[in-house]
Design a protein around this motif. Structure first.
Motif, PDB file in Angstrom:
ATOM      1  N   LYS A   1      -6.700  -5.168  -0.889  1.00 60.56           N
ATOM      2  CA  LYS A   1      -7.745  -4.170  -1.125  1.00 60.56           C
ATOM      3  C   LYS A   1      -9.026  -4.574  -0.409  1.00 60.56           C
ATOM      4  CE  LYS A   1      -7.203  -2.463  -5.133  1.00 60.56           C
ATOM      5  NZ  LYS A   1      -7.176  -2.277  -6.602  1.00 60.56           N
ATOM      6  N   GLY A   2      -9.606  -3.622   0.300  1.00 53.81           N
ATOM      7  CA  GLY A   2     -10.830  -3.896   1.043  1.00 53.81           C
ATOM      8  C   GLY A   2     -10.583  -4.403   2.452  1.00 53.81           C
ATOM      9  N   ARG A   3      -9.350  -4.791   2.748  1.00 52.71           N
ATOM     10  CA  ARG A   3      -9.020  -5.289   4.091  1.00 52.71           C
ATOM     11  C   ARG A   3      -8.050  -4.358   4.824  1.00 52.71           C
ATOM     12  NH1 ARG A   3      -6.264  -9.872   4.684  1.00 52.71           N
ATOM     13  NH2 ARG A   3      -5.185  -9.735   2.656  1.00 52.71           N
TER      14      ARG A   3
ATOM     15  N   ASP B   1      -3.888  -5.699  -4.954  1.00 53.75           N
ATOM     16  CA  ASP B   1      -5.177  -6.388  -5.061  1.00 53.75           C
ATOM     17  C   ASP B   1      -5.388  -7.344  -3.885  1.00 53.75           C
ATOM     18  OD1 ASP B   1      -5.164  -6.706  -8.696  1.00 53.75           O
ATOM     19  OD2 ASP B   1      -5.804  -5.068  -7.386  1.00 53.75           O
TER      20      ASP B   1
ATOM     21  N   SER C   1       0.840  -1.185   0.000  1.00 54.21           N
ATOM     22  CA  SER C   1       0.000   0.000   0.000  1.00 54.21           C
ATOM     23  C   SER C   1       0.880   1.241   0.000  1.00 54.21           C
ATOM     24  CB  SER C   1      -0.900  -0.005   1.239  1.00 54.21           C
ATOM     25  OG  SER C   1      -1.774   1.101   1.238  1.00 54.21           O
TER      26      SER C   1
ATOM     27  N   THR D   1      -6.131  -0.524   5.282  1.00 60.87           N
ATOM     28  CA  THR D   1      -6.321   0.903   5.072  1.00 60.87           C
ATOM     29  C   THR D   1      -5.061   1.644   5.493  1.00 60.87           C
ATOM     30  OG1 THR D   1      -8.699   0.722   5.511  1.00 60.87           O
ATOM     31  CG2 THR D   1      -7.725   2.922   5.607  1.00 60.87           C
TER      32      THR D   1
ATOM     33  N   THR E   1      -4.596   7.128  -2.165  1.00 61.78           N
ATOM     34  CA  THR E   1      -4.091   5.884  -1.583  1.00 61.78           C
ATOM     35  C   THR E   1      -4.068   4.782  -2.642  1.00 61.78           C
ATOM     36  OG1 THR E   1      -6.312   5.301  -0.823  1.00 61.78           O
ATOM     37  CG2 THR E   1      -4.879   6.445   0.742  1.00 61.78           C
ATOM     38  N   TYR E   2      -3.205   3.815  -2.434  1.00 58.32           N
ATOM     39  CA  TYR E   2      -2.984   2.759  -3.408  1.00 58.32           C
ATOM     40  C   TYR E   2      -2.856   1.436  -2.653  1.00 58.32           C
ATOM     41  CZ  TYR E   2      -1.499   6.967  -5.868  1.00 58.32           C
ATOM     42  OH  TYR E   2      -1.448   8.223  -6.397  1.00 58.32           O
ATOM     43  N   TYR E   3      -3.395   0.373  -3.251  1.00 62.46           N
ATOM     44  CA  TYR E   3      -3.370  -0.930  -2.592  1.00 62.46           C
ATOM     45  C   TYR E   3      -3.081  -2.047  -3.587  1.00 62.46           C
ATOM     46  CZ  TYR E   3      -5.733   1.595   1.150  1.00 62.46           C
ATOM     47  OH  TYR E   3      -6.058   2.489   2.139  1.00 62.46           O
TER      48      TYR E   3
END
Length: 124
Positions: free
Chosen positions: A65-67, A62, A49, A69, A58-60
């Motif tokens: 992502k969604g888990r 795959d 991230s 922050t 912000t960048y994540y």
């Protein structure tokens, strides 16, 4: 040059949460894009991230992502990684990284500054 010190790693059960912190000292914190990386099979470190200088973008990866922050507090020279719904495959040493260039952190994954890492172990 900026010095980075991570904390917050530990042992957690699958489905649990941890919050990693990385405190920077040295140069002006807000001049740096901040990122988190971890080792991966076949790679020295994989991108997890990143967050832009002011925190606007912000960048994540795959896989998180969604888990996970990412956030930052420029007044405290600190970047955070909130990790929820942890999986055993998230087990790794997590490294904080910094670079003035967004490309170096997000695209090329070669930031100039690295912390020493904090270990995260997720048990099944």
């Amino acid at each position: 040059q900026v010095a980075l010190v991570e904390s917050g790693g530990g042992l957690v059960q699958a489905g649990g949460s941890l919050r990693l912190s990385c405190v920077a000292s040295g140069r002006t914190f807000s001049n740096y894009v901040m990122g988190w990386f971890r080792p991966a099979p076949g790679k020295e470190r994989e991108f997890v991230s990143a967050i832009s200088w002011s925190g606007t973008n912000t960048y994540y990866a795959d896989s998180v992502k969604g888990r996970f922050t990412i956030s930052r507090d420029n007044a405290k020279n600190t970047v955070y990684l909130q990790m929820n719904s942890l999986k055993p495959e998230d087990t790794a040493v997590y490294y904080c990284a910094a670079d003035p260039s967004i490309r170096a952190v997000v695209t090329s994954n070669v930031p100039s500054e690295w912390g020493q890492g904090t270990p995260v172990t997720v048990s099944s």
